[in-house]
Design an enzyme around this catalytic site. Structure first.
Site, PDB file in Angstrom:
ATOM      1  N   LYS A 238       0.886  -1.171   0.024  1.00 60.25           N
ATOM      2  CA  LYS A 238      -0.185  -0.284  -0.163  1.00 60.25           C
ATOM      3  C   LYS A 238       0.778   1.205   0.151  1.00 60.25           C
ATOM      4  O   LYS A 238       1.961   1.316   0.655  1.00 60.25           O
ATOM      5  CB  LYS A 238      -0.935  -0.016   1.422  1.00 60.25           C
ATOM      6  CG  LYS A 238      -1.838  -0.991   1.405  1.00 60.25           C
ATOM      7  CD  LYS A 238      -2.340  -1.449   2.779  1.00 60.25           C
ATOM      8  CE  LYS A 238      -2.998  -2.854   3.086  1.00 60.25           C
ATOM      9  NZ  LYS A 238      -3.311  -3.400   4.219  1.00 60.25           N
ATOM     10  N   GLU A 289      -6.979 -11.597   3.527  1.00 60.62           N
ATOM     11  CA  GLU A 289      -6.352 -12.245   4.875  1.00 60.62           C
ATOM     12  C   GLU A 289      -6.658 -11.341   5.926  1.00 60.62           C
ATOM     13  O   GLU A 289      -7.246 -10.345   6.023  1.00 60.62           O
ATOM     14  CB  GLU A 289      -4.669 -12.009   4.510  1.00 60.62           C
ATOM     15  CG  GLU A 289      -4.197 -10.794   4.328  1.00 60.62           C
ATOM     16  CD  GLU A 289      -2.576 -10.429   4.448  1.00 60.62           C
ATOM     17  OE1 GLU A 289      -2.054 -11.412   5.111  1.00 60.62           O
ATOM     18  OE2 GLU A 289      -1.878  -9.794   4.043  1.00 60.62           O
ATOM     19  N   ARG A 293      -2.856  -7.264  14.082  1.00 59.85           N
ATOM     20  CA  ARG A 293      -1.949  -6.233  14.767  1.00 59.85           C
ATOM     21  C   ARG A 293      -2.645  -4.981  14.170  1.00 59.85           C
ATOM     22  O   ARG A 293      -3.556  -4.975  13.760  1.00 59.85           O
ATOM     23  CB  ARG A 293      -0.618  -6.360  14.177  1.00 59.85           C
ATOM     24  CG  ARG A 293      -0.839  -6.256  12.544  1.00 59.85           C
ATOM     25  CD  ARG A 293       0.645  -6.128  11.950  1.00 59.85           C
ATOM     26  NE  ARG A 293       0.874  -6.487  10.611  1.00 59.85           N
ATOM     27  CZ  ARG A 293       0.307  -5.675   9.673  1.00 59.85           C
ATOM     28  NH1 ARG A 293      -0.280  -4.597   9.701  1.00 59.85           N
ATOM     29  NH2 ARG A 293       0.543  -6.207   8.324  1.00 59.85           N
TER      30      ARG A 293
END
Ligand code: ADP
Length: 450
Positions: A238, A289, A293
């Protein structure tokens, strides 16, 4: 609540966690490698401990050294940030066995979501749509391999089960290229993750990458927040993120958000996490996926919802309950984040570490900057090339774009090549203005000259 948190990370995310802790009245312990002594996260923490030499395997990934630092300083919890040990099951296990709270989900949740093949199977059972693909890992010794590929259909993508950071992926356009692509993906996966398991799935053409932030508490409650569109990527990683997505309407948001909630519920998810989907042009979405976190791009969600996700993460890890529902969330405006990396976009995003001359961050209405830079700082060559995140909030998308363009113009980082000039081009691009963005935006519209 925790009294003292050790932050097992560096750079902007270490600083972000220290800021949250300070506001919560929690003491902080920074760790650092010996080249990071002069880092801002070290200066801003209440205490700091050197955990080893520059190479991350010997410092920021050095579990015995980090646990010793937590024990010596009397920290009762560890925040892993992202990267390094954030999705390391063994680290989460060691923390728990030493009586130190790992600020993240259970080791079982990390384990089940960390293996993409196992996660796909789990999602299918939970009724969450996945990209059509092979049942489990594939092998070059399998005589049926070309048949399996044909059934999925070309183009397809070979992906590493342990994948991350866009590594271990190969797009395959024709049968002739299949065997070679599998061998290359296996070799890359083995080198990067020590695990050569790969699988195949349909390559979705011109997809959008759309993800949902979720939060879960220990009582089993899970809420989802408005989506982030992370379609602008370089090498499957990204570069620009925004929220809400220009493509998603309220009905698709509800459908995808619920699927994300089911995904998180399937692993009894506690704290914050992100469920990633690919979305095709007709609005079909597929689970890709789950990241167990805090994400780099969490601030775009914070500025449009008014939540502080790092504080929420710490509270949830400490056993507090969620006090709101997805339906309580109001989207306030539109947010865009640009990742400023010390990289040269003209040289295939080659990292450009080095000494910073002048650093002048942008400011003014609607601008937030997350960065550990300062004038005179030397970016070491050992770690991630992310040096700053600029987040623009506007009352609508066009104001957010205008604010981002204005902020990028103000921003000065002397001494190294950065992605700022590239971000300026993206912010000025017609297709970006129209919200017509897919994961191939950069190669097609910026580097392809269209
Ligand atoms: P990583 O864990 O390495 O980040 P992901 O599975 O999250 O890998 O995928 C990263 C990016 O790769 C996606 O955002 C997308 O651009 C591309 N990608 C992955 N799978 C597919 C697919 N089946 N079809 C098209 N693009 C894909």
């Amino acid at each position: 609540m925790f009294k003292k948190i050790l932050i097992a990370n560096r750079g902007e995310i270490a600083l972000r966690v220290i800021r949250a802790c300070k506001e919560m009245g929690i003491k902080t312990v920074a760790i650092h490698s010996d080249v990071d002594r002069e880092c801002i996260h070290v200066r801003n923490a209440d205490e700091s401990i050197c955990v080893g030499p520059a190479a991350s395997a010997e410092s920021y990934r050095n579990i015995p050294s980090i646990i010793s630092a937590a024990e010596i300083s009397g920290a009762d919890a560890i925040h892993p940030g992202y990267g390094f040990l954030a999705e390391n099951t063994y680290f989460a296990e060691v923390c728990e066995s030493c009586g130190i709270k790992f600020i993240g989900p259970s080791k079982e949740a990390i384990e089940r979501m960390g293996d993409k093949i196992a996660a796909r199977e789990l999602m299918m059972k939970a009724g969450v749509p996945v990209v059509p693909g092979s049942d489990g890992p594939i092998s070059l010794d399998d005589p049926d391999i070309t048949k399996i590929a044909k059934k999925i259909g070309y183009p397809l993508i070979v992906k590493a089960s342990a994948g991350g950071g866009g590594k271990g992926m190969r797009i395959v356009a024709t049968e002739e290229a299949l065997h070679n692509a599998i061998a290359m993906a296996q070799a890359e996966a083995k080198a990067a993750f020590g695990n050569e398991a790969v699988y195949m799935e349909k390559y979705i053409e011109e997809p959008r990458h759309i993800e949902f932030q979720i939060l879960g508490d220990r009582k089993g409650k899970v809420v989802y927040l408005p989506e982030r569109d992370c379609s602008i990527q370089r090498r499957h990683q990204k570069l620009v993120e925004e929220s809400p997505s220009p493509f998603v309407d309220a009905s698709l948001r509800r459908k995808m958000g619920r699927a994300a909630r089911h995904a998180a519920e399937a692993v009894n998810y506690v704290t914050v996490g992100t469920v990633e989907f690919l979305v095709d042009k007709s609005g079909h979405f597929y689970f890709m996926e789950m990241n167990t976190r805090i994400q780099v791009e969490h601030p775009v969600t914070e500025v449009i919802t008014g939540l502080d996700l790092v504080k929420e993460q710490i509270r949830l890890a400490a056993g507090e309950r969620l006090t709101f529902d997805s339906s309580d969330i109001v989207i306030r405006g539109h947010a865009i984040e640009c990742r400023v990396n010390a990289e040269d976009p003209a040289k295939d995003f080659m990292p450009c570490p080095g000494k910073i001359g002048t650093f002048l961050p942008p400011g003014g209405p609607g601008i937030r900057v997350e960065s550990h830079l300062y004038s005179g700082y030397t970016i070491p060559s050992f770690y991630d090339s992310l040096i700053a995140k600029v987040i623009a909030l506007g009352s609508n998308r066009s104001e957010a774009i205008a604010r981002m363009a204005r902020a990028l113009d103000e921003m000065v980082i002397e001494g190294v090549q950065t992605t700022i000039p590239l971000h300026k081009k993206i912010m000025a691009h017609d297709y970006f203005h129209k919200g017509d963005v897919y994961t191939d935006f950069l190669p097609k519209h910026i580097f392809g000259g269209e």
